[in-house]
Structure formats: C-alpha cells, structure tokens
Design a protein around this motif. Sequence first.
Motif, PDB file in Angstrom:
ATOM      1  N   GLU A 156       0.829  -1.206   0.000  1.00  0.00           N
ATOM      2  CA  GLU A 156       0.000   0.000   0.000  1.00  0.00           C
ATOM      3  C   GLU A 156       0.864   1.257   0.000  1.00  0.00           C
ATOM      4  O   GLU A 156       0.576   2.223  -0.706  1.00  0.00           O
ATOM      5  N   THR A 157       1.933   1.245   0.802  1.00  0.00           N
ATOM      6  CA  THR A 157       2.833   2.392   0.873  1.00  0.00           C
ATOM      7  C   THR A 157       3.505   2.640  -0.462  1.00  0.00           C
ATOM      8  O   THR A 157       3.560   3.773  -0.959  1.00  0.00           O
ATOM      9  N   VAL A 158       4.025   1.578  -1.079  1.00  0.00           N
ATOM     10  CA  VAL A 158       4.692   1.708  -2.375  1.00  0.00           C
ATOM     11  C   VAL A 158       3.705   2.193  -3.429  1.00  0.00           C
ATOM     12  O   VAL A 158       4.028   3.061  -4.244  1.00  0.00           O
ATOM     13  N   SER A 159       2.501   1.690  -3.395  1.00  0.00           N
ATOM     14  CA  SER A 159       1.470   2.109  -4.343  1.00  0.00           C
ATOM     15  C   SER A 159       1.151   3.597  -4.155  1.00  0.00           C
ATOM     16  O   SER A 159       1.009   4.323  -5.133  1.00  0.00           O
ATOM     17  N   GLY A 160       1.049   4.032  -2.922  1.00  0.00           N
ATOM     18  CA  GLY A 160       0.779   5.439  -2.650  1.00  0.00           C
ATOM     19  C   GLY A 160       1.908   6.336  -3.141  1.00  0.00           C
ATOM     20  O   GLY A 160       1.666   7.390  -3.736  1.00  0.00           O
ATOM     21  N   ILE A 161       3.139   5.922  -2.893  1.00  0.00           N
ATOM     22  CA  ILE A 161       4.297   6.700  -3.344  1.00  0.00           C
ATOM     23  C   ILE A 161       4.314   6.793  -4.861  1.00  0.00           C
ATOM     24  O   ILE A 161       4.520   7.863  -5.433  1.00  0.00           O
ATOM     25  N   ALA A 162       4.085   5.667  -5.528  1.00  0.00           N
ATOM     26  CA  ALA A 162       4.080   5.651  -6.995  1.00  0.00           C
ATOM     27  C   ALA A 162       2.964   6.539  -7.538  1.00  0.00           C
ATOM     28  O   ALA A 162       3.145   7.259  -8.517  1.00  0.00           O
ATOM     29  N   GLY A 163       1.812   6.512  -6.898  1.00  0.00           N
ATOM     30  CA  GLY A 163       0.693   7.351  -7.338  1.00  0.00           C
ATOM     31  C   GLY A 163       1.004   8.829  -7.207  1.00  0.00           C
ATOM     32  O   GLY A 163       0.720   9.617  -8.104  1.00  0.00           O
ATOM     33  N   ARG A 164       1.616   9.207  -6.071  1.00  0.00           N
ATOM     34  CA  ARG A 164       1.965  10.618  -5.875  1.00  0.00           C
ATOM     35  C   ARG A 164       3.029  11.058  -6.865  1.00  0.00           C
ATOM     36  O   ARG A 164       2.957  12.140  -7.435  1.00  0.00           O
ATOM     37  N   ARG A 165       4.028  10.201  -7.096  1.00  0.00           N
ATOM     38  CA  ARG A 165       5.073  10.550  -8.065  1.00  0.00           C
ATOM     39  C   ARG A 165       4.498  10.675  -9.459  1.00  0.00           C
ATOM     40  O   ARG A 165       4.871  11.557 -10.219  1.00  0.00           O
ATOM     41  N   GLY A 166       3.597   9.772  -9.808  1.00  0.00           N
ATOM     42  CA  GLY A 166       2.959   9.841 -11.125  1.00  0.00           C
ATOM     43  C   GLY A 166       2.153  11.118 -11.288  1.00  0.00           C
ATOM     44  O   GLY A 166       2.182  11.755 -12.334  1.00  0.00           O
ATOM     45  N   SER A 167       1.438  11.510 -10.233  1.00  0.00           N
ATOM     46  CA  SER A 167       0.659  12.747 -10.288  1.00  0.00           C
ATOM     47  C   SER A 167       1.568  13.955 -10.438  1.00  0.00           C
ATOM     48  O   SER A 167       1.281  14.866 -11.219  1.00  0.00           O
ATOM     49  N   ARG A 168       2.677  13.957  -9.675  1.00  0.00           N
ATOM     50  CA  ARG A 168       3.616  15.078  -9.778  1.00  0.00           C
ATOM     51  C   ARG A 168       4.242  15.126 -11.163  1.00  0.00           C
ATOM     52  O   ARG A 168       4.414  16.201 -11.743  1.00  0.00           O
ATOM     53  N   MET A 169       4.577  13.958 -11.698  1.00  0.00           N
ATOM     54  CA  MET A 169       5.190  13.904 -13.020  1.00  0.00           C
ATOM     55  C   MET A 169       4.201  14.416 -14.083  1.00  0.00           C
ATOM     56  O   MET A 169       4.584  15.176 -14.972  1.00  0.00           O
ATOM     57  N   ALA A 170       2.955  14.024 -13.983  1.00  0.00           N
ATOM     58  CA  ALA A 170       1.945  14.484 -14.935  1.00  0.00           C
ATOM     59  C   ALA A 170       1.765  15.999 -14.833  1.00  0.00           C
ATOM     60  O   ALA A 170       1.642  16.681 -15.853  1.00  0.00           O
ATOM     61  N   ALA A 171       1.772  16.522 -13.599  1.00  0.00           N
ATOM     62  CA  ALA A 171       1.646  17.970 -13.421  1.00  0.00           C
ATOM     63  C   ALA A 171       2.852  18.692 -14.012  1.00  0.00           C
ATOM     64  O   ALA A 171       2.707  19.746 -14.657  1.00  0.00           O
ATOM     65  N   ASP A 172       4.051  18.143 -13.807  1.00  0.00           N
ATOM     66  CA  ASP A 172       5.261  18.753 -14.371  1.00  0.00           C
ATOM     67  C   ASP A 172       5.219  18.758 -15.899  1.00  0.00           C
ATOM     68  O   ASP A 172       5.599  19.736 -16.537  1.00  0.00           O
ATOM     69  N   ILE A 173       4.768  17.662 -16.481  1.00  0.00           N
ATOM     70  CA  ILE A 173       4.681  17.573 -17.944  1.00  0.00           C
ATOM     71  C   ILE A 173       3.663  18.575 -18.474  1.00  0.00           C
ATOM     72  O   ILE A 173       3.922  19.288 -19.453  1.00  0.00           O
ATOM     73  N   ALA A 174       2.518  18.670 -17.819  1.00  0.00           N
ATOM     74  CA  ALA A 174       1.495  19.631 -18.249  1.00  0.00           C
ATOM     75  C   ALA A 174       2.026  21.056 -18.145  1.00  0.00           C
ATOM     76  O   ALA A 174       1.796  21.883 -19.042  1.00  0.00           O
ATOM     77  N   GLU A 175       2.746  21.345 -17.063  1.00  0.00           N
ATOM     78  CA  GLU A 175       3.322  22.682 -16.901  1.00  0.00           C
ATOM     79  C   GLU A 175       4.351  22.964 -17.999  1.00  0.00           C
ATOM     80  O   GLU A 175       4.394  24.062 -18.549  1.00  0.00           O
ATOM     81  N   GLY A 176       5.159  21.962 -18.339  1.00  0.00           N
ATOM     82  CA  GLY A 176       6.137  22.119 -19.408  1.00  0.00           C
ATOM     83  C   GLY A 176       5.476  22.382 -20.752  1.00  0.00           C
ATOM     84  O   GLY A 176       5.951  23.222 -21.527  1.00  0.00           O
TER      85      GLY A 176
END
Length: 103
Positions: free
Chosen positions: A36-56
């Motif tokens: 569950e912890t690893v899944s949560g971390i991966a989800g947050r990183r994926g969300s941050r990465m998507a936000a960074d890409i959209a901002e770019g």
Amino acid sequence: MSPDSKTSTKATAETDIEAVVHQLAALREDMSRLAETVSGIAGRRGSRMAADIAEGFDEAKHYAESKGRSAEAQLEESVAAHPFMTIGLAVGAGFLVGALSRR
C-alpha cells in the motif's frame, strides 16, 4: 523416550508451529502495508510527473505563441519596409514551384 518427553516434544513442536503461523500472519500484514505504501508513493510521483509535464507543455505553448507573434511582427515590418523586394521574392518562389511541378 518416556511418554512425558514425547508429550513435551509434541507440545514444543505445536508451540513452534503456532509461532511460525503467527509470524507468517504478521509478515503478510507487513507485506500488505508495504504494498500500500509503495502504491501510494508511486501514485503521488505519477501525479507530480503528470503535473510537471502539463506545466512544461504550457510553458512551451506560451513560448511558441510569443515567438510566433514576434516573427509575424518582424515579417510585417520587413514587408512594409521593402515592398518591391517582397513582390520579387513571391514571383521567384512562384516560378520555382511552377518549374518543379511540371516535372
């Protein structure tokens, strides 16, 4: 071996088996929490990465728009400053396209 030692050995074996069963259950719970912890971390990183890409993409879009406006303004200034040269270039480009399309 006496009957008491057999009973004692059997009781020790049962106790050991119970301890292993409890440890395996605890290990399963720990693995579940870890997943569950690893899944949560991966989800947050994926969300941050998507936000960074959209901002770019937004930054790239604004940059391209500003450069396009700048190039358009420069072209208009150049055409206004040199109208005959612009007409000559347009005629030359037309002849070039016509010559290439006949082949």
